[in-house]
Design a protein around this motif. Structure first.
Motif, PDB file in Angstrom:
ATOM      1  N   UNK A 103       3.089   3.563   1.147  1.00 27.66           N
ATOM      2  CA  UNK A 103       3.002   2.198   0.615  1.00 27.66           C
ATOM      3  C   UNK A 103       2.378   1.231   1.614  1.00 27.66           C
ATOM      4  N   UNK A 104       1.810   1.737   2.694  1.00 24.59           N
ATOM      5  CA  UNK A 104       1.209   0.878   3.707  1.00 24.59           C
ATOM      6  C   UNK A 104       0.106   0.013   3.101  1.00 24.59           C
ATOM      7  N   UNK A 105       0.203  -1.288   3.340  1.00 20.39           N
ATOM      8  CA  UNK A 105      -0.783  -2.229   2.820  1.00 20.39           C
ATOM      9  C   UNK A 105      -0.976  -3.355   3.823  1.00 20.39           C
ATOM     10  N   UNK A 106      -2.007  -4.140   3.613  1.00 23.91           N
ATOM     11  CA  UNK A 106      -2.260  -5.303   4.458  1.00 23.91           C
ATOM     12  C   UNK A 106      -2.630  -6.475   3.557  1.00 23.91           C
ATOM     13  N   UNK A 107      -2.302  -7.664   4.002  1.00 27.96           N
ATOM     14  CA  UNK A 107      -2.782  -8.893   3.361  1.00 27.96           C
ATOM     15  C   UNK A 107      -3.669  -9.606   4.366  1.00 27.96           C
ATOM     16  N   UNK A 108      -4.925  -9.828   3.983  1.00 35.21           N
ATOM     17  CA  UNK A 108      -5.914 -10.434   4.862  1.00 35.21           C
ATOM     18  C   UNK A 108      -6.055 -11.918   4.515  1.00 35.21           C
ATOM     19  N   UNK A 109      -6.019 -12.762   5.537  1.00 37.26           N
ATOM     20  CA  UNK A 109      -6.187 -14.213   5.379  1.00 37.26           C
ATOM     21  C   UNK A 109      -7.473 -14.625   6.079  1.00 37.26           C
ATOM     22  N   UNK A 110      -8.331 -15.325   5.340  1.00 33.70           N
ATOM     23  CA  UNK A 110      -9.635 -15.736   5.869  1.00 33.70           C
ATOM     24  C   UNK A 110      -9.819 -17.227   5.661  1.00 33.70           C
ATOM     25  N   UNK A 111     -10.048 -18.006   6.732  1.00 25.72           N
ATOM     26  CA  UNK A 111     -10.313 -19.444   6.563  1.00 25.72           C
ATOM     27  C   UNK A 111     -11.671 -19.669   5.934  1.00 25.72           C
TER      28      UNK A 111
END
Length: 233
Positions: free
Chosen positions: A71-79
């Motif tokens: 279930x490994x996941x990432x949430x990416x935040x980009x300005x």
């Protein structure tokens, strides 16, 4: 000591099991409990927002499931990205402009950003902050409302790309599953940088056709300025 036949059978069984798990994961026939959960159902979560205009803070975010076996996941935040560049692009490329009217931002392809003809503002590279949420490895998630707000604030104030790791939680996933997930994410970011620097990237696929370039990191990330932080609870 096991015989050669037992060893061959063991390898075949592992390959068969891996294939079945990947098939179930792609078909959605296996729940999170089989992979080790990355969040608890009673925790308030915030949905991703891939559009800049819809986000009051000017930060876009999206979720990626980077490991088909867990279930490994990432949430990416980009300005908010810089103004669009004038470098010609292929017809198959995503539109290299900031989204209008709430349209999701797809990102620039690395071949266009790396070109010397591209505008200096389009070639800017942002530091990458890898964030591990708190919770003692048993609670919390990278999509929690509080963690989402924290990562958005870091991305906006520091002008950096934030990669929030949704590692597996205990007791469903025993130690050292969370640490292994963190290492996988770091290797995944490194691989994205390597793919972005390839001179013969065709449509974001590597030589073996197995890996896809993540445009937000490939176009705007600077792995040389990577930083890992953990947020205790």
């Amino acid at each position: 000591m096991p015989s050669v036949g037992v060893k061959i059978y063991s390898v075949f069984f592992k390959l068969l099991l891996r294939h079945r798990l990947q098939s179930l994961a792609s078909a959605g026939g296996l729940d999170n409990a089989a992979f080790g959960v990355s969040c608890r159902p009673d925790e308030a979560t915030a949905p991703p927002n891939p559009a800049f205009s819809a986000a009051a803070d000017g930060v876009a975010s999206k979720d990626l499931h980077i490991d088909p076996n867990s279930s490994l996941s990432v949430r990416i935040f980009l300005p908010t990205p810089p103004p669009p560049h004038a470098h010609p692009r292929r017809a198959s490329d995503p539109t290299p402009t900031a989204p209008a009217a709430g349209a999701p931002y797809r990102g620039y392809l690395p071949h266009a950003v790396a070109s010397p003809r591209a505008a200096a503002s389009a070639r800017r590279r942002l530091p990458i902050v890898v964030q591990f949420h708190g919770g003692g490895f048993v609670t919390g998630s990278n999509t929690a409302a509080a963690n989402d707000a924290f990562c958005r604030r870091v991305a906006k104030l520091c002008d950096a790309i934030v990669v929030a790791v949704g590692y597996r939680l205990a007791p469903e996933s025993r130690y050292p599953a969370a640490f292994e997930d963190g290492v996988k994410v770091l290797k995944w970011i490194t691989k994205q940088a390597n793919l972005a620097m390839m001179t013969k990237v065709r449509g974001g696929v590597d030589t073996f056709g197995a890996s896809t370039v993540e445009p937000w990191i490939a176009a705007h990330g600077d792995p040389a300025r990577e930083l890992e932080i953990a947020v205790p609870k």
